[in-house]
Write an enzyme that holds these catalytic residues in place. Structure first.
Site, PDB file in Angstrom:
ATOM      1  N   ASP A 174       0.850  -1.192   0.000  1.00  0.00           N
ATOM      2  CA  ASP A 174       0.000   0.000   0.000  1.00  0.00           C
ATOM      3  C   ASP A 174       0.886   1.244   0.000  1.00  0.00           C
ATOM      4  O   ASP A 174       2.006   1.215   0.520  1.00  0.00           O
ATOM      5  CB  ASP A 174      -0.908  -0.011   1.245  1.00  0.00           C
ATOM      6  CG  ASP A 174      -2.125   0.896   1.081  1.00  0.00           C
ATOM      7  OD1 ASP A 174      -2.392   1.340  -0.061  1.00  0.00           O
ATOM      8  OD2 ASP A 174      -2.815   1.154   2.086  1.00  0.00           O
ATOM      9  N   GLU A 175       0.415   2.336  -0.586  1.00  0.00           N
ATOM     10  CA  GLU A 175       1.158   3.607  -0.612  1.00  0.00           C
ATOM     11  C   GLU A 175       2.569   3.429  -1.185  1.00  0.00           C
ATOM     12  O   GLU A 175       3.548   3.960  -0.653  1.00  0.00           O
ATOM     13  CB  GLU A 175       1.239   4.207   0.801  1.00  0.00           C
ATOM     14  CG  GLU A 175      -0.112   4.450   1.469  1.00  0.00           C
ATOM     15  CD  GLU A 175      -0.848   5.691   0.950  1.00  0.00           C
ATOM     16  OE1 GLU A 175      -0.356   6.369   0.019  1.00  0.00           O
ATOM     17  OE2 GLU A 175      -1.932   5.972   1.495  1.00  0.00           O
ATOM     18  N   VAL A 223       1.700  13.899   5.376  1.00  0.00           N
ATOM     19  CA  VAL A 223       0.641  12.929   5.620  1.00  0.00           C
ATOM     20  C   VAL A 223      -0.571  13.626   6.215  1.00  0.00           C
ATOM     21  O   VAL A 223      -0.458  14.440   7.128  1.00  0.00           O
ATOM     22  CB  VAL A 223       1.133  11.795   6.551  1.00  0.00           C
ATOM     23  CG1 VAL A 223       0.000  10.860   6.928  1.00  0.00           C
ATOM     24  CG2 VAL A 223       2.246  11.005   5.870  1.00  0.00           C
TER      25      VAL A 223
HETATM   26 MG    MG Z   1      -5.059   4.388   0.616  1.00  0.00          MG
END
Ligand code: MG
Ligand code: ADP
Length: 185
Positions: A84-85, A168
């Site tokens: 992910d990411e 973030v």
């Molecule tokens: Mg996501």
């Protein structure tokens, strides 16, 4: 096997689609794992809970060369590897996954563009190497049309070009926008 790359802006359902695909493999009895970069603190550090309550084994690794090497060294334990990411990892990740995908099922979720609308290098490479690309859109917060970009907001206003690439945040800092309503002062 193959390399599947899920891409699109924030809120387009990339993580949801990643979990859906990994979950199917898990139900079929494949040994699965999802890796996440340490930079993304939005999730619980060591497991991903899917919508129907299935707990998927998730591991956090630093988004640097060491982290990429760790992912590559642990593949013996898994049939299916999710990431992910992926845009937060250095682009060597793409080269490594391109090799691992010969034997393994690899499913990756990666942001297409940064807040300025510029491509993430790692995502560009992943897309080029992919056997399959799943391109997702969100809904533009301004007009309701399909959104392909991620708008960064600071105190409700578009973030200036010189703000840092990695910041973030969730819906207080980011909005999905279409091409027309994506603004970089
Ligand atoms: Mg996501
Ligand atoms: P991603 O990993 O691509 O950021 P997620 O899978 O985490 O996406 O979540 C997508 C979810 O975000 C949607 O299911 C929806 O509930 C929510 N969402 C928030 N804002 C929007 C928007 N503008 N367009 C579409 N979905 C949105």
């Amino acid at each position: 096997m193959m390399l599947v790359v899920i891409t699109g802006p924030m809120f387009s359902g990339k993580t949801t689609e990643l979990i859906r695909r990994i979950e199917r493999q898990m139900i079929a009895g494949r040994r699965v794992v999802i890796y996440k970069p340490t930079i993304d603190t939005r999730y619980h550090p060591s497991s991903v809970i899917s919508h129907n309550g299935l707990k998927i084994n998730a591991l956090v690794v630093p988004p640097d060369e060491e982290g990429v090497k760790r992912i590559a060294s642990e593949t013996i334990n898994y049939d299916v590897i999710g990431i992910d990411e992926a845009q937060f990892f250095p682009s060597i990740l793409a080269e490594e996954l391109n090799k691992l995908a010969i034997e393994k099922m690899i499913v990756v979720s990666a942001l297409n563009l940064d807040f300025k609308g510029e491509p993430f290098e790692t995502t560009m490479k992943l897309l080029a190497y992919a056997d399959k690309v799943v391109s997702l859109t969100a809904i533009c917060k301004v007009c309701g049309k399909p959104a392909t970009r991620t708008q960064r907001l600071i105190n409700g206003k578009p973030a200036p070009r010189d703000s840092p690439r990695v910041l973030v945040g969730g819906s207080e800092t980011y909005e999905a926008r279409c091409r027309k309503h994506h603004i970089v002062p």
